[in-house]
Design an enzyme around this catalytic site. Structure first.
Site, PDB file in Angstrom:
ATOM      1  N   PHE A  14      23.447  -7.787 -14.564  1.00 25.07           N
ATOM      2  CA  PHE A  14      24.240  -8.969 -14.252  1.00 25.07           C
ATOM      3  C   PHE A  14      25.557  -8.576 -13.575  1.00 25.07           C
ATOM      4  O   PHE A  14      25.929  -9.114 -12.530  1.00 25.07           O
ATOM      5  CB  PHE A  14      24.497  -9.750 -15.540  1.00 25.07           C
ATOM      6  CG  PHE A  14      25.368 -10.940 -15.341  1.00 25.07           C
ATOM      7  CD1 PHE A  14      24.897 -12.059 -14.663  1.00 25.07           C
ATOM      8  CD2 PHE A  14      26.675 -10.956 -15.817  1.00 25.07           C
ATOM      9  CE1 PHE A  14      25.720 -13.165 -14.462  1.00 25.07           C
ATOM     10  CE2 PHE A  14      27.497 -12.054 -15.621  1.00 25.07           C
ATOM     11  CZ  PHE A  14      27.015 -13.165 -14.945  1.00 25.07           C
ATOM     12  N   SER A  32       1.464  20.028   8.039  1.00 23.74           N
ATOM     13  CA  SER A  32       0.942  19.883   6.683  1.00 23.74           C
ATOM     14  C   SER A  32       0.640  21.272   6.138  1.00 23.74           C
ATOM     15  O   SER A  32       0.931  22.276   6.783  1.00 23.74           O
ATOM     16  CB  SER A  32      -0.277  18.978   6.673  1.00 23.74           C
ATOM     17  OG  SER A  32      -1.248  19.511   7.517  1.00 23.74           O
ATOM     18  N   ARG A  91       5.389  10.465   9.245  1.00 26.14           N
ATOM     19  CA  ARG A  91       4.803  11.675   9.783  1.00 26.14           C
ATOM     20  C   ARG A  91       4.117  11.415  11.127  1.00 26.14           C
ATOM     21  O   ARG A  91       4.196  12.213  12.041  1.00 26.14           O
ATOM     22  CB  ARG A  91       3.800  12.241   8.782  1.00 26.14           C
ATOM     23  CG  ARG A  91       3.138  13.489   9.246  1.00 26.14           C
ATOM     24  CD  ARG A  91       2.382  14.144   8.116  1.00 26.14           C
ATOM     25  NE  ARG A  91       1.899  15.428   8.562  1.00 26.14           N
ATOM     26  CZ  ARG A  91       0.786  15.603   9.262  1.00 26.14           C
ATOM     27  NH1 ARG A  91       0.058  14.570   9.554  1.00 26.14           N
ATOM     28  NH2 ARG A  91       0.427  16.790   9.658  1.00 26.14           N
ATOM     29  N   CYS A 124     -31.675 -15.189  -5.714  1.00 28.65           N
ATOM     30  CA  CYS A 124     -32.528 -16.317  -5.322  1.00 28.65           C
ATOM     31  C   CYS A 124     -34.020 -15.979  -5.373  1.00 28.65           C
ATOM     32  O   CYS A 124     -34.852 -16.831  -5.085  1.00 28.65           O
ATOM     33  CB  CYS A 124     -32.136 -16.818  -3.934  1.00 28.65           C
ATOM     34  SG  CYS A 124     -32.569 -15.670  -2.623  1.00 28.65           S
ATOM     35  N   CYS A 129     -31.279  -9.689   1.793  1.00 27.71           N
ATOM     36  CA  CYS A 129     -32.002 -10.883   1.369  1.00 27.71           C
ATOM     37  C   CYS A 129     -32.064 -11.794   2.591  1.00 27.71           C
ATOM     38  O   CYS A 129     -31.031 -12.198   3.119  1.00 27.71           O
ATOM     39  CB  CYS A 129     -31.264 -11.576   0.223  1.00 27.71           C
ATOM     40  SG  CYS A 129     -31.886 -13.242  -0.042  1.00 27.71           S
TER      41      CYS A 129
END
Ligand code: IVH
Length: 665
Positions: free
Chosen positions: A33, A81, A134, A407, A422
């Site tokens: 606060f 890297s 990067r 189904c 299907c």
């Protein structure tokens, strides 16, 4: 006036200290606060006296309103890297290579390998001036505005013994707790989930709106300092200095002399890392002395003075109880393993993806098998192996279902494909619902209607196909259980708005098999209205760049189906855009037909996206990387040297924006 400036400076300094205490040291000394009150006071002063604006003021942490695509910036030092190792013997090899290369005493710094997005920060005179991702290692995106919102990154350094200019590199991370919360929110909003904190973090960093970035509570660890006048010759010692200047430096860092020390560090953190607030995926070993680092140098790709040791993905063993099958919007059937619940990386795993029939056969899965499950950075874990020795003689082999679980229709499989479908497109519920969901997604019609809403509307028999959406009235929707008037109105408003969605997106939204966003764009450029597309034959279709037999046949099949034609006719009556706008048609040319163009660098006259659109409008093809097939490189400022070299080597013509604009004039 000077008094005001002093007051502003004092407040900034005080707030910076509180930020540091809270976000770096995790020991706040005032209440939230109180902090907010001071921040508000500073913000009011800055509004009244804009002449004292400073981008590094603590008030800027909430994100400013700018919204533009990122500028590409070339790294002063390329961002390399590390070579990866997975076994202790490879670590031993590294240690021995260093010993042999130096022929002197040396120290190895062991650190955690943080699994986030790498970032390079530049500080000039103690102030953050630039933050670059990067990218391809040579150039990256300028995400400074976004990085300024990350509280643990100092905007202004503490103390006064920092070099006038230096870079510091590290990882931007989304803590697990923020990630979980974000995904929970997204699930509630029916948005796609992030697979892991790394993706969520890098997605956040690439947000165009810094306010969103500010709300996502990213964190950071810095682990590599570069520059001409660094404080000491020790990597470790430099980071300790950086800590004093206000950076968040990992507490898990140790200087080791022997292999035993190194392995002790590895073993300890392979366990301890599970209690960390952020993701790690290994250990990084670095020669401490910068002089020794220089002496060891680099291979073509990696430093010789550092290496990464990657942790094994966590594995668990459990029982395969059953296999169930899920049907997607295109009718594709995906097998899912139901497992005896088991703990893995902090969560309980009950299901694992099995991808397709071939995958099941490769594993030679049997019900009741003891299976190894692994989390490979995805939400859904996968089965990576079976303990065949534990198999009982009566355990049944898993045979891929031949019947649609939803189904009852017999499944079909195209020759040479791994996936079963299907074929009951018209009446198989998940296919109907899936098509409606797809139609509504943001990149399609952008209708506020996710899977749960579709489920509601479907079950209430209000929507059975995409055209039905346009018959919905908010009064009817709000009468459904758990529907407030406001959300019902939101839904129908977004449906109304979707009538403005341009034709290429409408075409994508229809959900024709194999017609993704890019194909839809291509098709709508070649056949400028759905009426033209509908009558196109396979031969007509394959004339279009990148449209092959498979896509062409799928399109023809789609338009041969009476049900689809009925839906399209109804959509037409509702006013959906089934033609390319006049504006786009009038600008469309064949000037670049057959040409593949790579865009690189930054431009002055138009944005990269605008150039991409121009290439497409003129019949050309945008390509992401330079290859022998590239015809032109459209180069702006700061084109990466690696790209330039490659283009020159392949003898590709490099053009600037003026030459390009001339080409399409
Ligand atoms: S040092 C030249 N230290 O891992 C060496 N990298 O494959 C510069 N990473 O791109 C990197 N934790 O994004 C270093 N403690 C750490 C790291 C670290 C994570 C990442 C980084 C780098 C990749 C190397």
């Amino acid at each position: 006036m000077d008094q005001i400036k002093q007051q502003i400076d004092a407040l900034r300094e005080e707030l910076n200290k509180h930020n540091y205490d809270y976000y770096v040291l995790s020991t706040p000394t005032i209440s939230d606060f109180e902090f907010d009150k001071k921040l508000k006071k500073l913000s009011d002063l800055e509004t009244r006296y804009p002449e004292y604006f400073n981008p590094n003021s603590p008030t800027q942490r909430v994100g400013s309103d700018i919204n533009k695509s990122f500028k590409q910036v070339v790294h002063k030092y390329p961002m390399l890297s590390l070579g990866n190792t997975y076994t202790e013997s490879e670590v031993t090899d590294f240690y021995n290579r260093v010993q042999k290369g130096l022929n002197d005493d040396f120290e190895i710094v062991c650190e955690l390998k943080y699994d986030g997005t790498s970032i390079s920060l530049t500080y000039i005179d103690g102030e953050l001036t630039q933050a670059i991702t990067r990218g391809d290692g040579v150039q990256g995106d300028d995400v400074t505005a976004n990085v300024r919102t990350i509280r643990s990154i100092p905007l202004k350094l503490r103390g006064n013994d920092y070099p006038a200019e230096f870079e510091i590199r590290g990882e931007i991370l989304m803590p697990w707790s923020v990630f979980d919360e974000l995904n929970k929110e997204r699930a509630e909003q029916e948005e796609a989930l992030f697979a892991n904190p790394r993706n969520a973090g890098s997605g956040t960093l690439k947000q165009q709106d810094p306010k969103i970035v500010a709300s996502r509570k990213l964190d950071s660890y810095l682990y590599y300092m570069l520059g001409e006048n660094l404080p000491t010759d020790g990597h470790y010692e430099n980071l300790m200095k950086a800590k004093e200047w206000g950076f968040k430096i990992s507490g898990a860092m140790e200087k080791c002399r022997t292999l035993d020390d190194i392995f002790a560090f590895i073993h300890k953190w392979d366990i301890e890392r599970k209690n960390l607030p952020v993701a790690t995926d290994g250990i990084v070993l670095k020669v401490n002395s910068l002089t020794q680092q220089r002496n060891l140098g680099y291979t073509s790709k990696f430093p010789r003075w550092a290496i990464a040791f990657k942790f094994q993905a966590e594995k668990a063993v459990t029982t395969l109880e059953s296999v169930s099958y899920q049907v997607g919007r295109t009718g594709a059937v995906t097998p899912v393993a139901n497992l005896k619940p088991v703990k893995l990386s902090g969560t309980t795993v009950k299901r694992a993806s099995l991808y397709n029939e071939d995958y099941i056969n490769q594993l030679d899965l049997h019900i009741n098998d003891q299976v190894y499950v692994e989390k490979g950075g995805e939400i859904i874990p996968k089965i990576t192996g079976v303990d065949v020795a534990k198999r009982g003689i009566f355990d049944e082999k898993v045979i891929f279902t031949q019947i649609c679980p939803e189904c009852g229709t017999h499944l079909v499989k195209d020759e040479g494909e791994a996936v079963y479908y299907c074929p009951n497109e018209v009446a198989c519920p998940p296919q109907i619902k899936g098509r409606i969901e797809h139609f509504c997604t943001r990149k399609a019609m952008n209708i506020s209607c996710g899977p749960e809403t579709v489920e509601h509307l479907y079950n209430a028999n209000m929507v059975r196909n995409i055209a039905d959406l346009y018959t919905l009235r908010w009064q009817d929707v709000s009468r459904m259980e758990r529907w407030a008037e406001k959300s019902a109105k939101n839904l129908t408003d977004s449906i109304l708005n979707s009538k403005n969605v341009p034709y290429p997106r409408v075409l994508f939204a229809l959900g024709i098999r194999y017609v993704g966003e890019t194909v839809a764009k291509k098709l709508s450029m070649a056949f400028t209205s759905i009426d033209k597309l509908m009558v196109a034959s396979v031969e007509d279709l394959i004339q279009v760049d990148e449209i092959g037999d498979r896509i062409a046949e799928s399109i023809v099949k789609y338009f041969n189906d009476e049900n689809n034609l009925t839906v399209i006719n109804r959509l037409k009556e509702f006013g959906i855009q089934f033609e390319l706008s006049e504006d786009i048609i009038s600008k469309r040319t064949d000037k670049l037909t057959g040409l593949s163009i790579v865009i690189s660098g930054t431009f002055e006259k138009h944005s990269r996206d605008e150039y991409k659109a121009m290439i497409e409008q003129n019949g050309g093809k945008n390509s992401g990387s330079i290859s022998a097939k590239t015809n032109y490189v459209l180069a702006g400022d700061n084109m990466g040297p690696a790209k330039l070299e490659k283009a020159e080597k392949l003898g590709i013509t490099i053009i600037n924006e003026d030459a390009f604009l001339e080409m399409i004039k």
